[in-house]
Design a protein around this motif. Structure first.
Motif, PDB file in Angstrom:
ATOM      1  N   TYR A  21       2.547   0.120  -7.755  1.00  0.00           N
ATOM      2  CA  TYR A  21       2.186   1.183  -6.811  1.00  0.00           C
ATOM      3  C   TYR A  21       0.678   1.373  -6.778  1.00  0.00           C
ATOM      4  CZ  TYR A  21       2.040   5.774  -4.595  1.00  0.00           C
ATOM      5  OH  TYR A  21       1.772   6.815  -3.753  1.00  0.00           O
ATOM      6  N   ASP A  22       0.043   1.354  -7.941  1.00  0.00           N
ATOM      7  CA  ASP A  22      -1.404   1.564  -8.015  1.00  0.00           C
ATOM      8  C   ASP A  22      -2.192   0.462  -7.310  1.00  0.00           C
ATOM      9  OD1 ASP A  22      -1.051   3.912  -9.400  1.00  0.00           O
ATOM     10  OD2 ASP A  22      -1.399   3.014 -11.367  1.00  0.00           O
ATOM     11  N   ARG A  23      -1.616  -0.726  -7.208  1.00  0.00           N
ATOM     12  CA  ARG A  23      -2.307  -1.846  -6.563  1.00  0.00           C
ATOM     13  C   ARG A  23      -2.098  -1.892  -5.050  1.00  0.00           C
ATOM     14  NH1 ARG A  23      -0.534  -4.554 -11.300  1.00  0.00           N
ATOM     15  NH2 ARG A  23       1.248  -5.391 -10.205  1.00  0.00           N
ATOM     16  N   TRP A  31       0.945   6.840   2.835  1.00  0.00           N
ATOM     17  CA  TRP A  31       2.167   6.896   3.624  1.00  0.00           C
ATOM     18  C   TRP A  31       3.381   7.055   2.712  1.00  0.00           C
ATOM     19  CZ3 TRP A  31       6.785   4.426   4.118  1.00  0.00           C
ATOM     20  CH2 TRP A  31       7.546   4.801   5.229  1.00  0.00           C
ATOM     21  N   LEU A  32       3.429   6.299   1.628  1.00  0.00           N
ATOM     22  CA  LEU A  32       4.564   6.390   0.707  1.00  0.00           C
ATOM     23  C   LEU A  32       4.675   7.777   0.076  1.00  0.00           C
ATOM     24  CD1 LEU A  32       4.380   2.927  -1.086  1.00  0.00           C
ATOM     25  CD2 LEU A  32       6.195   3.745   0.433  1.00  0.00           C
ATOM     26  N   ALA A  33       3.547   8.433  -0.143  1.00  0.00           N
ATOM     27  CA  ALA A  33       3.557   9.761  -0.758  1.00  0.00           C
ATOM     28  C   ALA A  33       4.268  10.781   0.123  1.00  0.00           C
ATOM     29  CB  ALA A  33       2.132  10.214  -1.051  1.00  0.00           C
ATOM     30  N   SER A  43       8.923  -3.893  -1.610  1.00  0.00           N
ATOM     31  CA  SER A  43       9.405  -3.950  -0.222  1.00  0.00           C
ATOM     32  C   SER A  43       8.425  -3.277   0.729  1.00  0.00           C
ATOM     33  CB  SER A  43      10.790  -3.316  -0.105  1.00  0.00           C
ATOM     34  OG  SER A  43      10.754  -1.945  -0.414  1.00  0.00           O
ATOM     35  N   ALA A  44       7.795  -2.191   0.284  1.00  0.00           N
ATOM     36  CA  ALA A  44       6.811  -1.521   1.135  1.00  0.00           C
ATOM     37  C   ALA A  44       5.622  -2.437   1.417  1.00  0.00           C
ATOM     38  CB  ALA A  44       6.340  -0.225   0.472  1.00  0.00           C
ATOM     39  N   GLU A  60      -3.553   2.624  11.136  1.00  0.00           N
ATOM     40  CA  GLU A  60      -2.950   3.797  11.786  1.00  0.00           C
ATOM     41  C   GLU A  60      -1.714   3.390  12.588  1.00  0.00           C
ATOM     42  OE1 GLU A  60      -4.389   6.971  15.081  1.00  0.00           O
ATOM     43  OE2 GLU A  60      -5.820   6.522  13.478  1.00  0.00           O
ATOM     44  N   ALA A  61      -1.816   2.277  13.303  1.00  0.00           N
ATOM     45  CA  ALA A  61      -0.670   1.780  14.075  1.00  0.00           C
ATOM     46  C   ALA A  61       0.461   1.368  13.142  1.00  0.00           C
ATOM     47  CB  ALA A  61      -1.093   0.607  14.948  1.00  0.00           C
ATOM     48  N   VAL A  62       0.108   0.790  12.016  1.00  0.00           N
ATOM     49  CA  VAL A  62       1.131   0.374  11.047  1.00  0.00           C
ATOM     50  C   VAL A  62       1.849   1.596  10.488  1.00  0.00           C
ATOM     51  CG1 VAL A  62       1.504  -0.742   8.813  1.00  0.00           C
ATOM     52  CG2 VAL A  62      -0.004  -1.796  10.491  1.00  0.00           C
ATOM     53  N   CYS A  63       1.123   2.649  10.184  1.00  0.00           N
ATOM     54  CA  CYS A  63       1.751   3.874   9.670  1.00  0.00           C
ATOM     55  C   CYS A  63       2.708   4.476  10.704  1.00  0.00           C
ATOM     56  CB  CYS A  63       0.697   4.887   9.251  1.00  0.00           C
ATOM     57  SG  CYS A  63      -0.175   4.422   7.743  1.00  0.00           S
ATOM     58  N   ARG A  64       2.337   4.430  11.960  1.00  0.00           N
ATOM     59  CA  ARG A  64       3.240   4.924  13.014  1.00  0.00           C
ATOM     60  C   ARG A  64       4.504   4.064  13.071  1.00  0.00           C
ATOM     61  NH1 ARG A  64      -1.660   5.623  15.933  1.00  0.00           N
ATOM     62  NH2 ARG A  64      -1.285   3.673  17.045  1.00  0.00           N
TER      63      ARG A  64
END
Length: 84
Positions: A21-23, A31-33, A43-44, A60-64
């Motif tokens: 997770y840290d890497r 986003w995961l938070a 997988s993320a 930003e587009a990826v997060c959407r």
């Protein structure tokens, strides 16, 4: 007596989930938070890399897109989980 502790088989090393997770890229960690589902770091990151390639590096587009994917997963699983 050591029983099954003595073996010639090589031990599989499992990576530490916290270290994985840290890497992760900072945008993906943010986003995961706030994600509704418990994503594994592996997988993320796999999905993040695929979407980053498709979005030409636009985080930003990826997060959407991740929001849409997660919403679709919740809609698919909700009747099975919370059905009467």
């Amino acid at each position: 007596m050591r029983g099954n502790l003595a073996t010639s088989l090589r031990r599989r090393r499992r990576p530490c989930p916290i270290a994985q997770y840290d890497r992760l890229p900072p945008e993906l960690r943010r986003w995961l938070a706030q994600a509704a589902l418990p994503w594994s770091p592996v997988s993320a990151l796999r999905l993040w890399r695929k979407l980053m390639a498709e979005a030409a590096g636009n985080a930003e587009a990826v997060c959407r897109r991740l929001d849409l994917i997660e919403a679709r997963m919740l809609m698919r699983d909700a009747p099975r989980i919370w059905a009467d």
